[in-house]
Design an enzyme around this catalytic site. Sequence first.
Site, PDB file in Angstrom:
ATOM      1  CG  ASP A  82      -2.238   0.656   1.017  1.00 34.06           C
ATOM      2  OD1 ASP A  82      -2.219   1.890   0.861  1.00 34.06           O
ATOM      3  OD2 ASP A  82      -3.279  -0.017   1.019  1.00 34.06           O
ATOM      4  CB  THR A  84       5.301   3.073   2.274  1.00 32.18           C
ATOM      5  OG1 THR A  84       6.092   3.082   3.469  1.00 32.18           O
ATOM      6  CG2 THR A  84       6.201   3.061   1.056  1.00 32.18           C
ATOM      7  CG  PHE A  85       7.593   9.141   4.144  1.00 26.60           C
ATOM      8  CD1 PHE A  85       7.467  10.231   3.298  1.00 26.60           C
ATOM      9  CD2 PHE A  85       8.665   9.113   5.040  1.00 26.60           C
ATOM     10  CE1 PHE A  85       8.373  11.286   3.344  1.00 26.60           C
ATOM     11  CE2 PHE A  85       9.574  10.161   5.099  1.00 26.60           C
ATOM     12  CZ  PHE A  85       9.428  11.249   4.253  1.00 26.60           C
ATOM     13  CB  ILE A 148       8.200  -5.690   2.945  1.00 27.03           C
ATOM     14  CG1 ILE A 148       9.250  -5.990   4.014  1.00 27.03           C
ATOM     15  CG2 ILE A 148       8.407  -6.587   1.724  1.00 27.03           C
ATOM     16  CD1 ILE A 148       9.211  -7.416   4.523  1.00 27.03           C
ATOM     17  N   GLY A 149       7.760  -3.805   0.206  1.00 25.25           N
ATOM     18  CA  GLY A 149       6.923  -3.722  -0.987  1.00 25.25           C
ATOM     19  C   GLY A 149       7.726  -4.250  -2.153  1.00 25.25           C
ATOM     20  N   GLY A 160      11.608  -3.341  -2.716  1.00 18.30           N
ATOM     21  CA  GLY A 160      12.263  -4.033  -1.609  1.00 18.30           C
ATOM     22  C   GLY A 160      11.839  -3.576  -0.233  1.00 18.30           C
ATOM     23  CB  CYS A 178       1.738  -0.474   5.117  1.00 20.63           C
ATOM     24  SG  CYS A 178       3.496  -0.113   4.938  1.00 20.63           S
TER      25      CYS A 178
END
Length: 234
Positions: A82, A84-85, A148-149, A160, A178
């Site tokens: 989702d 993220t920063f 994690i993505g 990563g 997320c």
Amino acid sequence: MSLKRSLDVWKMGIVSYMDGLKFQEKLLSDRKFGKIPDTLLSLQHPPTYTLGKRRTDHNLLIPKADLHKMGAELHYTQRGGDITFHGPHQAILYPIISLRDSGLGVRKYVENLELVMIELASLYGVSARVGGKCETGVWVGDKKIGAIGVRISSGITSHGIAFNIDPDLNYFDHIVPCGIAGKGVTSLRRETEMILPSEEIIHEELVSCFAKVFGFTIICKDNELILSETEEVS
């Protein structure tokens, strides 16, 4: 006894999100065609929000027009996960590795990424854990310390992990991190009682944890080549 595989590591410093993405895409193509070995990018980004391929814009809690005033960018990506920063004082790793050559399935790959961040936290006396059901990433109590993505294309990984060393956590107030409501975000600085070394050392430790968990021998690349590599794909 099996020999460890080599891992090319690019220590890139602070890189704009789009430059980092272009470089990933070039390496991803090169890895698919066997032109390069497994590769790892270690870097930081300027303040940047990214959304995964599900495009969950509702988890951005401020108007997009306000991002420019904050000095932040917004980018849509093809990774999983989702919103993220990414920002300064956050350690980011982008692995470009072949899951087939590594003998890993997607689930085991993600579990290894979690273990990498858990091992780094443990070096500073911080007990991190994997999330519960529907809680991606790595947590300290009910606060996330590492995200994690990932994206898998033709068995090759990209995108990563992002581990919070000491970022400005106020940036996370403008999103549902997320997509997990009611949970907080933390950092290594907040959770450890130890005096932290330089961020360069922590980045190197994160790379070492990655190599240990995945069974790689590190080969450092010449950072002076990075600019020319990214220019080729601009």
